[in-house]
Design a protein around this motif. Structure first.
Motif, PDB file in Angstrom:
ATOM      1  N   PHE A  41       0.828  -1.209   0.000  1.00  0.00           N
ATOM      2  CA  PHE A  41       0.000   0.000   0.000  1.00  0.00           C
ATOM      3  C   PHE A  41       0.865   1.263   0.000  1.00  0.00           C
ATOM      4  N   ASP A  42       1.863   1.295   0.887  1.00  0.00           N
ATOM      5  CA  ASP A  42       2.751   2.459   0.973  1.00  0.00           C
ATOM      6  C   ASP A  42       3.951   2.345   0.042  1.00  0.00           C
ATOM      7  N   GLY A  43       4.155   1.170  -0.544  1.00  0.00           N
ATOM      8  CA  GLY A  43       5.274   0.981  -1.454  1.00  0.00           C
ATOM      9  C   GLY A  43       6.625   1.008  -0.757  1.00  0.00           C
ATOM     10  N   LEU A  44       6.670   0.390   0.437  1.00  0.00           N
ATOM     11  CA  LEU A  44       7.903   0.382   1.215  1.00  0.00           C
ATOM     12  C   LEU A  44       8.320  -1.033   1.586  1.00  0.00           C
ATOM     13  N   ALA A  45       9.635  -1.217   1.712  1.00  0.00           N
ATOM     14  CA  ALA A  45      10.203  -2.487   2.156  1.00  0.00           C
ATOM     15  C   ALA A  45      11.042  -2.217   3.395  1.00  0.00           C
ATOM     16  N   TYR A  46      10.625  -2.768   4.523  1.00  0.00           N
ATOM     17  CA  TYR A  46      11.341  -2.595   5.781  1.00  0.00           C
ATOM     18  C   TYR A  46      12.372  -3.708   5.924  1.00  0.00           C
ATOM     19  N   PRO A  47      13.618  -3.370   6.231  1.00  0.00           N
ATOM     20  CA  PRO A  47      14.653  -4.403   6.327  1.00  0.00           C
ATOM     21  C   PRO A  47      14.502  -5.266   7.573  1.00  0.00           C
ATOM     22  N   VAL A  48      14.974  -6.502   7.449  1.00  0.00           N
ATOM     23  CA  VAL A  48      15.081  -7.406   8.591  1.00  0.00           C
ATOM     24  C   VAL A  48      16.573  -7.673   8.750  1.00  0.00           C
ATOM     25  N   ARG A  49      17.138  -7.201   9.851  1.00  0.00           N
ATOM     26  CA  ARG A  49      18.573  -7.323  10.085  1.00  0.00           C
ATOM     27  C   ARG A  49      18.821  -8.262  11.255  1.00  0.00           C
ATOM     28  N   ASP A  50      19.575  -9.307  11.003  1.00  0.00           N
ATOM     29  CA  ASP A  50      19.880 -10.313  12.034  1.00  0.00           C
ATOM     30  C   ASP A  50      18.610 -10.841  12.682  1.00  0.00           C
ATOM     31  N   GLY A  51      17.565 -11.022  11.857  1.00  0.00           N
ATOM     32  CA  GLY A  51      16.301 -11.564  12.341  1.00  0.00           C
ATOM     33  C   GLY A  51      15.405 -10.552  13.041  1.00  0.00           C
ATOM     34  N   ILE A  52      15.820  -9.291  13.080  1.00  0.00           N
ATOM     35  CA  ILE A  52      15.041  -8.258  13.768  1.00  0.00           C
ATOM     36  C   ILE A  52      14.475  -7.275  12.743  1.00  0.00           C
ATOM     37  N   PRO A  53      13.131  -7.160  12.685  1.00  0.00           N
ATOM     38  CA  PRO A  53      12.524  -6.199  11.757  1.00  0.00           C
ATOM     39  C   PRO A  53      12.829  -4.762  12.184  1.00  0.00           C
ATOM     40  N   VAL A  54      13.274  -3.955  11.234  1.00  0.00           N
ATOM     41  CA  VAL A  54      13.539  -2.532  11.481  1.00  0.00           C
ATOM     42  C   VAL A  54      12.342  -1.763  10.929  1.00  0.00           C
ATOM     43  N   MET A  55      11.426  -1.415  11.820  1.00  0.00           N
ATOM     44  CA  MET A  55      10.145  -0.841  11.416  1.00  0.00           C
ATOM     45  C   MET A  55      10.143   0.682  11.462  1.00  0.00           C
ATOM     46  N   LEU A  56      11.201   1.280  10.974  1.00  0.00           N
ATOM     47  CA  LEU A  56      11.315   2.736  10.921  1.00  0.00           C
ATOM     48  C   LEU A  56      11.153   3.187   9.471  1.00  0.00           C
ATOM     49  N   PRO A  57      10.196   4.078   9.196  1.00  0.00           N
ATOM     50  CA  PRO A  57       9.997   4.526   7.816  1.00  0.00           C
ATOM     51  C   PRO A  57      11.264   5.091   7.168  1.00  0.00           C
ATOM     52  N   GLU A  58      12.108   5.757   7.945  1.00  0.00           N
ATOM     53  CA  GLU A  58      13.338   6.313   7.375  1.00  0.00           C
ATOM     54  C   GLU A  58      14.358   5.236   7.004  1.00  0.00           C
TER      55      GLU A  58
END
Length: 69
Positions: free
Chosen positions: A31-48
Motif C-alpha cells: 500500500f505504501d510501497g515500502l520495504a522494511y529491512p530485517v537485520r539479524d532476524g530483527i525487523p527494522v520498522m522505521l519509515p526512514e
C-alpha cells in the motif's frame, strides 16, 4: 522469521498487512510501497530505514507474471 511475530507486525504508517520476502530479508507494505529491512532476524520498522519499492514490486505477485516483459 517467526510466523507469530509476522502476524502481529503491521506497517507503522498505514497499519496494513506486511508480507515477508525471505530472499531479500524485507517486510513489504504494498500500500505504501515500502520495504522494511530485517537485520539479524530483527525487523527494522522505521519509515526512514525503509526502501521505496519500484513499480513492479508494488504489484502483488500473480501466477501470470513470470518473466513477462
Amino acid at each position: 522469521m517467526d510466523k507469530e511475530l509476522l502476524a502481529m507486525l503491521v506497517c507503522p504508517l498505514c497499519k496494513g498487512k506486511l508480507t515477508y520476502d525471505r530472499e531479500a530479508q524485507e517486510l513489504i507494505c504494498r500500500f505504501d510501497g515500502l520495504a522494511y529491512p530485517v537485520r539479524d532476524g530483527i525487523p527494522v520498522m522505521l519509515p526512514e530505514e525503509a526502501r521505496a519499492l519500484d513499480v513492479d514490486e508494488k504489484l502483488p505477485p500473480s501466477a501470470g507474471r513470470h518473466g513477462e516483459a
